[in-house]
Design an enzyme around this catalytic site. Structure first.
Site, mmCIF file in Angstrom:
data_model
loop_
_atom_site.group_PDB
_atom_site.id
_atom_site.type_symbol
_atom_site.label_atom_id
_atom_site.label_comp_id
_atom_site.label_asym_id
_atom_site.label_seq_id
_atom_site.Cartn_x
_atom_site.Cartn_y
_atom_site.Cartn_z
ATOM 1 N N ILE A 12 -26.190 -22.110 13.132
ATOM 2 C CA ILE A 12 -25.789 -23.524 13.160
ATOM 3 C C ILE A 12 -25.958 -24.107 14.561
ATOM 4 C CG2 ILE A 12 -24.282 -23.224 11.171
ATOM 5 C CD1 ILE A 12 -21.858 -23.230 13.029
ATOM 6 N N GLY A 13 -26.911 -23.519 15.284
ATOM 7 C CA GLY A 13 -27.128 -23.930 16.670
ATOM 8 C C GLY A 13 -26.506 -22.956 17.640
ATOM 9 N N ALA A 28 -20.814 -14.290 14.629
ATOM 10 C CA ALA A 28 -21.645 -13.444 15.497
ATOM 11 C C ALA A 28 -21.288 -11.972 15.321
ATOM 12 C CB ALA A 28 -21.478 -13.864 16.953
ATOM 13 N N LYS A 57 -16.345 -9.884 19.827
ATOM 14 C CA LYS A 57 -15.442 -10.811 19.137
ATOM 15 C C LYS A 57 -16.074 -12.207 19.177
ATOM 16 C CE LYS A 57 -11.560 -9.333 21.252
ATOM 17 N NZ LYS A 57 -10.204 -8.735 21.487
ATOM 18 N N GLU A 107 -15.476 -20.666 19.316
ATOM 19 C CA GLU A 107 -14.361 -21.619 19.259
ATOM 20 C C GLU A 107 -13.419 -21.477 20.448
ATOM 21 O OE1 GLU A 107 -14.159 -22.395 14.506
ATOM 22 O OE2 GLU A 107 -12.830 -20.860 15.289
HETATM 23 MO MO1 MOS Z 1 -15.449 -23.529 11.804
HETATM 24 S S1 MOS Z 1 -14.210 -25.154 11.888
HETATM 25 O O1 MOS Z 1 -16.788 -23.903 10.892
HETATM 26 O O2 MOS Z 1 -16.247 -23.385 13.334
#
Ligand code: MOS
Length: 739
Positions: free
Chosen positions: A475-476, A519, A695, A699
Site C-alpha cells: 500500500i506504498g 511487514a 515488528k 503506525e
Molecule cells: Mo490500518 S488503520 O489499515 O493501518
C-alpha cells in the site's frame, strides 16, 4: 509452519539481504507513472464503461423515488443502477454502514445510484440529471451533545487495539484522592479523513457467473470473502486483483461502494465497468477516524511516581459501529498501581467511523502524552525523566506478563541526547528567534504489535529465478521489497533473481496490510514457504536438508556445490506454506516503542505554527529494510503533524455531514510544512514476534508525534490548547503580551 516457540537462529540472521536499506523495487514504476493503479488497468478488460456514483443529499431518512428518465436519455448513457431496484446488500468485513440497496439512508453521500456511460464526463453529466425524492429523518450529529449519556462499550479497532467498556486495577478513585500531585483535564481530537492519494477505485468484469475486480484494497482475503457475500456468489467465482495501492491508511481495509457498484453495474450492463469515488465523495461516502472527547486523570507522589492513572474516551458512530479505542496505550505504557480505562460510544448519524492509521493509539497518545507533559510541569520534573521514572517492564494490568522487548527508556535517552534536549528552556515562552517564539516538545510513542496468519507460495525455475506469490498488498509501504529480500536471504540468491507477485486473490491468503502487522507477518509467511522450498531443493539434489547451505546462488553440502537452478532443471519446484502464530503474544506483551522530539516556531504576531525540526527514535524489533522503514516512520510523522496542526473534518451539525470534503478544505501537510526529519532505529531483535524477529513500524511513526508538536507549541508560547487541531485562532487572543 506453526510459530509457537521463540525463534532460534535461522537463515534470516545472516542479514546479507534482509536488514539492508534497499531501494524499493517498485520505486521505478511509481516514479515513472508505469505502476498500474486500479482505475488505469486499461488492458485487463476490453470495452470498459465508466460509472459515476451519486451520493445521498440527506444524512438520514428514506429514498422515496429516483427519477432517471432524463439521465437515461443523455448522451452516451448506457444504464443506471439505483438503490431502490436493488435489495439491501449484506455487509462485508468491518462494514458498519450498508453500502447499497434498499431505501434507507444511514449517512450523507451514501450511494443511491451509479450512472454508467461511454465516458466519465458523460456519466457525470447524466448523474446531475437524476432527481431523488427523500423523506428525511432527524439525526444526531453533534458529538459534544450526544456524549452526555453515551453508554460504556467494549470495542475493537479491527486492527488490534481494543478492550472493555471499563477496565480497572486497584482503587483508582481512592489513590487519586490521596495523591499529593494531580491532573484532571479534558481534551478533544477531531474527525480525520484518510486522504490517501489514490481514490477508491475498481474495474469489474463478469464472465458468465464469475466476476473479476481490479481494485485498490489493503486486505485481499477479507475483500474476497466480503464481495462473495455481498454479491451473493460463491467465493471461487470472485477474483480480486490489487497489485498497487496508492495509500489506504485503513480506509481500504474493507470493501467500499466503488467495488460493489462496479460489480453490480457490470452485471446489469453485461460490460466491464470502472468506478472511482470522486474526491468530494470520499469524506462522506467512506470512513473516517472518529473524533474523541477524552479525560485523563493522573495522580503522583512528589517524586513523580504515578500512583493513579485514568483515561476515558467518548466517540460516536453509526449503530453497529465501534468506539475509537483511544485508551488502549494507557493500559500498557506507564506503571501505576491504580488504574482505570473506559470507552463510551455515542450514537451519531454521521458517516461511518472506522480504522485509520494506528486507530486508538494515534488519537489516544495525542492526549495522554500532553497530559504527561502537563503533569511533569506540575511536578517540576523534566518530561523525559518523568516518563523514565514511570517505565514498566511488565503489563501493568497483569504483572505476570512481561514485555517481549521494551526499550522505551533507550528511545527516550538516545532521543534526548541526539536532539539536544538538555539545552531546552523548560520555562515556556522564553526563547525567541526573530519573529518566532521557539519551543521544544517531546512525547513517547507506543503501538501494539500484532501478528496475523500469512501464506505464500514460492517457485524455483530452472534459470534460478525465485518467484513469490501471495495476496499480500503493497500500500506504498515497501512490501514488494521486503518480501523479495526475505526470499533472497532464504534461497541464497541476489535480489535480482527474485520476482514478487502480490495482491491477487488467486494467490495464498496473507495477513494483508493493516495495523502495522503486514511487514512482519507476510515476510514470516514467505519465510515458511521458503523453508519448504529449501527442503524440496535439497531432496531433489539428494542432499540432507540439514546440511544444505544456500548462498551465492548455489546449494552447497560438504564439497559439493550446485547452482540453485539445477534443482529445477527437470521442472519448476514449488512450495507453499502459511505461518500460523500460537499464543506467544498472550504470554508476553508485544509492543513497539519510540520517542518523538520536535522543535516549533510560533509567529509572535499571527500565531502561525511552523515545525522546524523532528526526530523519532524507534525500538520495533528487527528492521527489515531501514530505508522503507524510515519512509514509513517519516510518513507517520507527517500525518501526526497534520493531526496536530490542521486536519479536521468540519461537522455540519445541522445537516449531518463533513463540509470540507475535498483537499482544498481538508488540509493535510505539504512539503513546505515539514522540515528536516530524522529517524533512528534502536538495534533490536524480538524472537517472540516471528522467525523474522521483526515488528511493525508503519503506525508507530504517527503515535505520539501530535503530542510532541503540541508540547513544543506550549513550550514556545505558554498557551496550552487541549482541542486539536492547534489552529492559530485558538492562540491569537492569548499570545503573550510580551510577544
Ligand atoms: Mo490500518 S488503520 O489499515 O493501518
Amino acid at each position: 509452519m506453526k510459530f509457537d516457540q521463540p525463534a532460534g537462529q535461522n537463515p534470516i540472521d545472516q542479514l546479507k539481504v534482509v536488514g539492508k536499506p534497499t531501494d524499493r523495487i517498485d520505486g521505478k514504476y511509481k516514479t515513472t507513472g508505469t505502476a498500474p493503479y486500479a482505475y488505469e488497468r486499461h488492458d485487463v478488460a476490453a470495452n470498459q464503461a465508466y460509472g459515476y456514483v451519486l451520493g445521498a443529499s440527506i444524512a438520514k431518512g428514506r429514498v422515496r423515488a429516483i427519477h432517471t428518465e432524463d439521465a437515461k436519455r443523455a448522451p452516451g448513457v448506457l444504464g443506471i443502477v439505483t438503490t431502490l431496484e436493488t435489495p439491501r446488500l449484506e455487509r462485508g468485513m468491518m462494514n458498519a454502514a450498508y453500502l447499497f440497496g434498499g431505501d434507507q439512508i444511514q449517512h450523507y453521500h451514501q450511494a443511491v445510484a451509479v450512472v454508467v456511460a461511454e465516458t466519465f464526463e458523460q456519466a457525470r453529466a447524466a448523474a446531475f440529471l437524476v432527481a431523488v425524492d427523500y423523506t428525511p429523518d432527524a439525526g444526531k450529529f453533534d458529538l459534544a451533545v450526544e456524549a452526555k449519556g453515551a453508554p460504556p462499550v467494549p470495542g475493537d479497532s479491527g486492527e488490534g487495539s481494543g478492550g472493555d467498556g471499563e477496565e480497572r486495577v486497584g482503587d483508582f478513585e481512592g489513590a487519586f484522592a490521596q495523591a499529593p500531585v494531580t491532573l484532571d483535564e479534558r481534551y478533544t481530537t477531531a474527525d480525520e479523513s484518510h486522504a490517501m492519494m489514490e481514490p477508491h477505485a475498481t474495474i469489474a468484469a463478469w464472465d458468465g457467473d464469475k466476476v473479476t475486480l481490479w481494485t485498490s484494497n489493503q486486505m485481499i482475503g477479507w475483500g474476497h470473502g466480503s464481495l462473495a457475500k455481498i454479491l451473493g456468489v460463491p467465493k471461487e467465482n470472485v477474483r480480486l486483483d490489487s497489485p498497487y495501492v496508492g495509500g489506504g491508511f485503513g480506509g481500504k481495509l474493507f470493501v467500499r461502494a466503488d467495488a460493489v457498484l462496479a460489480a453490480l453495474a457490470a452485471k446489469a450492463l453485461k460490460r466491464p465497468v470502472k468506478v472511482a469515488l470522486t474526491r468530494p465523495l470520499i469524506a462522506n461516502n467512506t470512513t473516517h477516524r472518529p473524533a474523541t472527547i477524552q479525560r485523563v486523570r493522573i495522580g503522583a507522589t512528589k517524586d513523580g511516581t504515578i500512583t493513579a492513572i485514568a483515561h476515558e474516551s467518548t466517540s460516536g458512530n453509526l449503530p453497529d459501529g465501534d468506539p475509537e479505542t483511544a485508551v488502549s496505550q494507557t493500559k500498557l505504557l506507564y506503571a501505576g498501581a491504580n488504574r482505570l480505562t473506559a470507552m463510551k460510544l455515542a450514537h451519531l448519524d454521521l458517516p461511518e467511523g472506522n480504522a485509520m492509521r494506528a486507530p486508538g493509539e494515534a488519537p489516544g497518545l495525542m492526549v495522554l502524552e500532553v497530559a504527561m507533559d502537563e503533569m511533569a510541569e506540575k511536578l517540576g520534573m523534566d518530561p523525559v525523566e518523568f516518563r523514565i521514572r514511570n517505565d514498566t517492564q511488565v503489563d501493568p494490568q497483569d504483572p505476570k506478563r512481561p514485555f517481549s522487548k521494551r526499550d522505551l527508556v533507550g528511545c527516550l535517552r538516545l532521543g534526548a541526547e541526539t536532539f539536544g534536549w538538555a539545552k531546552r528552556n523548560p520555562r515556556p515562552g522564553q526563547v525567541r528567534d526573530g519573529q518566532w517564539l521557539v519551543g521544544h516538545g517531546m512525547a513517547a510513542a507506543f503501538r501494539n504489535n500484532m501478528v496475523l496468519k500469512s501464506g505464500a507460495r514460492v517457485r524455483l525455475d530452472g534459470d534460478g529465478t525465485v518467484t513469490v506469490e501471495t495476496d499480500m498488498t503493497d500500500i506504498g509501504t515497501g512490501s514488494y521489497t521486503i518480501i523479495a529480500q526475505t526470499a533472497a536471504e532464504m534461497m541464497g540468491v541476489t535480489l535480482d533473481r527474485v520476482v514478487v507477485r502480490l495482491g491477487d486473490s488467486a494467490f495464498p491468503v496473507s495477513s494483508g496490510s493493516g495495523g502495522q502487522f503486514g511487514a512482519n507477518s507476510s515476510t514470516a509467511g514467505v519465510y515458511a514457504a521458503c523453508v519448504k522450498l529449501r527442503e524440496a531443493v535439497a531432496q531433489r539434489l539428494g542432499i540432507n536438508s540439514e546440511d544444505a547451505v544456500f548462498a551465492d546462488g548455489q546449494v552447497r553440502a560438504g564439497n559439493r556445490a550446485v547452482p540453485l537452478g539445477e534443482a529445477a532443471a527437470q521442472g519448476a519446484l514449488s512450495a507453499e506454506d502459511t505461518i500460523e502464530f500460537g499464543d506467544l503474544s498472550k504470554k508476553q506483551q508485544q509492543s513497539t516503542f519510540g520517542a518523538h522530539f520536535v522543535e516549533v516556531g510560533v509567529d509572535a504576531d499571527t500565531a502561525e505554527i511552523r515545525v522546524r525540526r523532528m526526530l523519532a527514535v524507534c525500538a520495533a524489533g528487527r528492521i527489515l529494510n531501514p530505508k522503507s522503514a524510515r519512509s514509513q516512520v517519516i510518513g507517520g510523522m507527517v500525518m501526526g503533524t497534520g493531526a496536530a496542526l490542521m486536519e479536521e473534518l468540519a461537522v455540519d451539525t445541522k445537516r449531518g455531514f463533513f463540509a470540507n470534503h475535498d483537499l482544498a478544505g481538508y488540509e493535510v501537510p505539504v512539503h513546505a510544512d515539514i522540515p528536516h526529519q530524522e529517524v533512528i532505529f534502536l538495534d533490536e531483535v524480538d524472537p517472540m514476534s516471528s522467525p523474522m524477529k521483526a515488528k511493525g513500524v508503519g503506525e508507530l511513526g504517527i503515535c505520539g508525534v501530535g503530542a510532541a508538536v503540541a508540547n513544543a507549541v506550549y513550550n514556545a508560547t505558554g498557551i496550552r490548547v487541549r482541542d486539536y487541531p492547534l489552529t492559530l485562532d485558538k492562540f491569537l487572543d492569548r499570545l503573550p503580551e510580551a510577544a
